[in-house]
Design an enzyme around this catalytic site. Structure first.
Site: not given
Lengths: 264, 518
Positions: B357-358
């Site tokens: 996600w990052h």
């Protein structure tokens, strides 16, 4: 709380926000007075809605010849003691100039006076104190960013700029203009008119990547800014000095002096 | 001043510009909100008019942040809406499974395209020695946050935990609700849709409680975080020019900056929603008071943590792999393995996905590996810790030890940000060299001498925030007490807060929030 207000819970909140908004908007039309040496920042709302007619020029359209002397000067190859004074913009510029100074055999002293202006420096005579103390043979100045919104700037600031130039006396100098993030009310024009030929680097019109405050260039952008000044010097400065390309991106000045807002 | 330029200036201010997204702490948002509020107040009792008005405002808000990508948000809502309705219509469990899978795949594909298309292109380029140009992709602001909301809605409908939204408008309202749209808190339909259906109104205390939160949030973001950022940005941008102590101050400064930035944004979002009569869950609960990294992640970005817990951790726990491990361990009468191994597998899945996600970036990967490894190790070593704690002398249970554990966790979190904050691993390595190889003593004195004024300016509001948060932690609601003050005093405080923000912050231009990029 009266029953009436409880029935209309939004009314008071709306009045509160709207009145505060109108007050902040109205105040942005005027220069705010300094309180204990701290000048409150303008919301810039008036300037955002009613900008002055002069529009910023794109970086590649700046006629650089009009800023400096047109003839190329031979660079002074001596080692210099450089004094770099100014506002918080030095946080970004000074480490890069220190790298150039290290690579070129100069000694750099930086004096950062946060939130300072030409008025503050001109009134304080601190520049004279530092010249006496450090005996610089070259001076860099970066001031003007805190004066982009000042009304009637020529009347209010010209005496202080002249005072600073008088304090510099015969020492060669370069004044780096503010990195405008909005159209100014005339600070750039006024500095250009009061500095000697080949002593003013106009930063207005350059494109900067800004920090989260929207005003200061990021460190990377400040490095490019200082590089532009160095590239400009041989062709346009009235007294270019040796500036070898440094291996390190940044370095530490020999000494940094810090002054806080509100100091006299 | 050129008054004839007003139409042009207004046009410029009100249209999308990538470098100037609309954020809650900007003057423009304030102007828009002052226009929004009276209309909302008038329409709030008429559900449909209110829905349409708030959706229009939310979509405009998103247009100012992300340009024409607001149409992507509308498309997501249309797809989710039809799929959720179809799930109700279709009785068969297999059909419902296909539909939920379809929706999740669509949502994740869109997110994945924007986040990872260039990463895959670069790698493909390297493998085939091709000469592709990276795509000019701009990540739509807040796409992760509304994608998480979309997935949680569809999964909850599939699990029959919630009934689907009654109308598409209701669902679009939930997905595009502007206070939580671009950086959370991640709102769950389970909590939000019933509030919309109740059509409840905010009372006087909630409205001013909302204003209180907004002011606290703006002070955290625009006054504290932006002020500290000026120093931190410089240190992280050119670490070679800074000493060990200055670098340490940069790292600790960033730890405070990101908390004030992100929690400030969350406070503003929660406050805005509260003014409108909607209660959003808290996103931060004194994270730097944590005594372990596991506890820190329970208190930091709580809505994200809960999302991963509900939609990744528990589903992985229920997989066949974890079931088989539990059965195998049960046979061997290994109670430790029965509990800990499935948990470790679930945590690995959670941290891998948080890493994805990052974004595909070595710095983010190292950050997530670092946090994940410590948390998983803590889980694996839990029986050892428990044993040590039981047999340790009494001093280990004292308040002093709690303080030491809190300090240890704070330093660990600060250290982890050494991976999170820099743009490249080179900067991370240089910062580490500064921290561990350069001298400290002289620089510490020098730093304090130069920055005493800045330290004072940062320390005072942080101390006030700490005291207010600390009182909340002890069950004392500062706002509730403040609300008992005479109206004149309260309004004076509100006006003072607004003025403080504007005389210190000033310009209408404002920096983005740290979590916009996700």
């Amino acid at each position: 709380m009266p029953e009436k207000n409880k029935k209309r819970p939004y009314t008071l909140l709306w009045i509160l926000l709207a009145v505060a908004l109108v007050a902040v908007f109205a105040v942005s039309f005027f220069d705010l007075p300094s309180i204990f040496g701290y000048t409150p920042k303008s919301s810039g709302m008036a300037q955002a809605l009613f900008p002055t007619k002069e529009q910023p020029v794109a970086a590649d359209t700046i006629p650089l010849d009009s800023i400096g002397v047109p003839t190329r000067m031979e660079p002074d190859t001596a080692s210099h003691t450089i004094l770099f004074i100014g506002d918080s913009m030095l946080d970004g510029l000074s480490p890069r100039l220190a790298a150039y100074a290290d690579a070129s055999g100069h000694k750099l002293y930086s004096v950062v006076w946060y939130s300072s202006s030409t008025e503050i420096w001109g009134k304080s005579h601190r520049l004279t104190d530092y010249i006496k103390k450090l005996s610089p043979s070259y001076i860099f100045i970066c001031l003007g960013a805190n004066e982009l919104y000042v009304k009637d700037i020529e009347d209010k600031r010209t005496p202080f700029i002249r005072e600073m130039i008088a304090e510099i006396d015969t020492i060669p100098y370069v004044w780096i203009g503010p990195p405008n993030w909005t159209t100014d009310t005339g600070i750039n024009k006024m500095i250009a008119e009061n500095t000697a030929d080949g002593c003013y680097f106009k930063s207005d019109g350059m494109t900067f990547e800004r920090r989260s405050d929207g005003a200061h260039p990021t460190a990377k952008s400040a490095i490019e800014w200082m590089d532009s000044v160095v590239r400009w010097m041989p062709e346009h400065s009235s007294h270019p000095i040796r500036m070898n390309m440094p291996e390190n991106t940044t370095a530490r000045p020999a000494q940094i002096f810090i002054h806080q807002p509100g100091e006299n | 001043m050129d008054f004839t330029s007003l139409p042009d200036s207004l046009g410029h201010l009100l249209t999308y510009h990538r470098e100037a997204p609309l954020i809650f702490s900007s003057g423009l948002f304030w102007v828009l909100f002052v226009c929004f509020m009276p209309v909302y107040a008038l329409l709030r009792r008429r559900k449909w008019q209110m829905l349409v008005f708030v959706i229009a405002f939310s979509l405009y808000f998103y247009y100012k942040c992300s340009g024409w990508f607001f149409l992507l948000l509308v498309s997501t809502s249309v797809i989710d809406w039809f799929i959720s309705r179809a799930m109700v219509e279709i009785g068969s469990s297999a059909g419902r499974k296909w539909l939920v899978a379809l929706s999740v795949v669509i949502s994740l594909s869109v997110l994945g395209f924007f986040k990872y298309a260039n990463f895959f292109l670069w790698n493909w380029n390297a493998m085939v020695e091709g000469n592709f140009q990276p795509l000019t992709l701009i990540l739509p602001v807040g796409i992760s946050f509304y994608t998480f909301q979309s997935i949680s809605y569809i999964v909850d409908v599939y699990r029959r935990k919630i009934a689907p939204a009654e109308t598409w408008g209701e669902y679009l309202f939930f997905l595009s609700f502007f206070p939580a749209l671009v950086a959370g808190p991640i709102v769950r339909a389970e909590n939000f849709l019933p509030q919309l259906r109740e059509n409840r109104r905010a009372n006087h205390q909630e409205i001013y409680g909302g204003l209180w939160l907004i002011l606290a949030g703006v002070i955290k973001k625009a006054v504290i975080a932006d002020y500290i950022a000026q120093y931190n940005d410089l240190v992280f941008a050119s670490p070679t020019g800074y000493s060990g102590f200055e670098s340490l101050m940069g790292v600790i400064g960033y730890t405070m900056q990101i908390y004030c930035d992100f929690s400030g944004y969350s406070d503003m979002a929660i406050g805005l929603a509260l003014i409108m009569g909607f209660r959003l869950d808290i996103n931060f609960n004194l994270p730097y008071k944590s005594q372990s990294l596991t506890e820190f992640w329970r208190r930091w970005h709580i809505s994200l943590g809960l999302w991963f817990k509900n939609y990744v951790f528990y589903p992985v726990q229920r997989t066949k792999l974890c079931d088989n491990i539990r059965k195998a361990m049960k046979k061997k009468k290994n109670r430790y393995g029965m509990n800990v191994f499935p948990t470790a597998i679930s945590l690995t899945a959670v941290w891998t996905l948080i890493g994805l996600w990052h974004g595909f970036d070595w710095n983010y990967l190292c950050y997530d590996w670092f946090c994940g490894l410590i948390i998983i190790s803590a889980e694996l070593l839990k029986p050892v810790y428990d044993k040590v704690n039981r047999s340790a002398p009494k001093i280990f249970a004292s308040g002093w030890m709690d303080m030491l554990r809190t300090l240890r966790t704070f330093l660990l979190v600060s250290f982890s940000f050494l991976f999170f904050r820099p743009d490249t691993m080179e900067v991370t390595i240089r910062m580490m060299r500064n921290l561990f190889a350069k001298p400290y003593v002289y620089q510490a004195a020098e730093f304090i001498y130069w920055h005493v004024y800045d330290l004072f300016l940062i320390a005072v509001p942080l101390l006030i925030l700490g005291v207010v948060d600390g009182m909340k932690y002890k069950g004392i609601d500062v706002y509730e007490r403040f609300h008992r003050f005479p109206a004149v005093v309260r309004y004076a405080v509100y006006v003072g807060g607004i003025l403080l923000i504007y005389i210190t912050k000033g310009d209408m231009s404002s920096g983005g929030f740290a979590y916009y990029v996700f």
